[in-house]
Write an enzyme that holds these catalytic residues in place. Sequence first.
Site, short mmCIF file in Angstrom:
data_model
loop_
_atom_site.label_atom_id
_atom_site.label_comp_id
_atom_site.label_asym_id
_atom_site.label_seq_id
_atom_site.Cartn_x
_atom_site.Cartn_y
_atom_site.Cartn_z
N ASN A 289 0.81 -1.22 0.00
CA ASN A 289 0.00 0.00 0.00
C ASN A 289 0.85 1.27 0.00
O ASN A 289 0.36 2.35 0.36
CB ASN A 289 -0.98 0.01 1.18
N ARG B 239 4.01 7.66 11.19
CA ARG B 239 3.51 7.25 12.48
C ARG B 239 3.39 8.47 13.38
O ARG B 239 4.27 9.35 13.38
CB ARG B 239 4.43 6.20 13.14
N GLN C 251 -3.50 4.37 18.83
CA GLN C 251 -4.68 4.28 17.96
C GLN C 251 -5.62 3.20 18.47
O GLN C 251 -5.13 2.11 18.79
CB GLN C 251 -4.26 3.99 16.51
N HIS D 147 -6.74 6.69 10.64
CA HIS D 147 -5.65 6.07 9.87
C HIS D 147 -6.24 5.29 8.69
O HIS D 147 -6.63 4.14 8.82
CB HIS D 147 -4.85 5.15 10.77
#
Length: 440
Positions: A184, A322, A351, A370
């Site tokens: 990705n 991050r 998260q 995210h």
Amino acid sequence: RSHWLEHLSWRAGCLLPPFPRCEPDTCSLGAMPTEARGKVVCVLYEDPLAGFPPDYARDSIPEIAGYPDGQTAPTPASPPDFTPGALLGCVSGGLGLAKFLKDRGVEYVVTSDKDGADCELERHLADAEVVISQPFWPAYMTAERIAKAPKLKMCLTAGIGSDHVDLEAACKNKVTVAEVTFCNSISVAEHVVMMILALVRNYIPSYKQVVAGGWNIADCVSRSYDVEGMHMGTVAAGRIGLAVLRRLKPFDVRLHYFDRRRLPEDLENELNLTYHADLESMVKVCDVVTINCPLHPGTEHLFNRELIYKMKRGAYIVNTARGKICDRDAIAKALEDGQLAGYAGDVWFPQPALESHPWRTMPHHAMTPHISGTSLSAQFRYAQGVREILECFYEGRPIRDEYIIAQDGRLAGTGAASYDQGNTTGGSAEAADFRGGAKA
């Protein structure tokens, strides 16, 4: 705990249908007498509020066979049990692995309940051989959790970035850490360019004008600029960083990069890149800085107050790497006092982010959950990559070197080139206090 648990379990060829939504402490797997070959625990994000499956906007996605560096896309031997473009990253999607693992006699547990001592993940650690997680809804595999999992052989990331695993503890316990490298990266690079444009052109406040019924053009353009001619730099020029640079070049901007490894001279010439041997020299000259490096002890809080205030006044930061690479409070303060003109990204720490997280309410931000690497297109590739890695695991074949982060007690493969051994999961227990649950 206010969020719901959705749970799906297979054991040795016995299918249990999805359980109705229920509180984590009331769910039961029921009787499953057959002895399984092993157990895979998979932590995925929650299902859509409107129900699963969603109404898809498109009927298909483009087929991607390989990546710019020559690496091939995931190539599992077994065909997918789903349609490319389906929602696979949530609990009911299950990464499309249910039949695949059923056919191998493996118990498969899928849950979104990942934080706190009484969560569903913790209940299955004792006999889990493989723990699958995503960067988007990470199962923080701390040293304490690894110690609770004596049978654990692999932590597998459905995506890229394995900082949610204590790599030092994984190496100490000889737990393999693997991820689907490059699956990705282009998805994230596209997201970066989108966020740069959204910030610099003041898109989000202008959109809100329309939604609110307004038409004050002066308010819309009072913070809007052209990117043409700006100096833009990336922290790291690996798969994502280089893809960002390539996509920015047509905008007639001046490109910079900082990396501990310099790119080949012909590539620098092709993109007209300026290399910086130290980060400070780059941030001093850039109007936009995009962060594309891994999180490890050497990059934790890299963007602290000292570095941020050495940047140009009115610079922008885009961080899809991050959240912990940036000092949370220093970012908010710099936006409030005007040192930064804008901050965008989709990564937080921990998260999911608490409702009280200052990045939710700070001025001039373009934050999202995210999502950059979990488009429906990306989900197909990382689900296929997970399947390929599990095929290798169960058949005793070597996993692709580019997928390996840690193996045989040391950083290896991509991990040896990208990470410093250590732990960046400290503070992740705060995620247990998240109360967002079913909020849109």
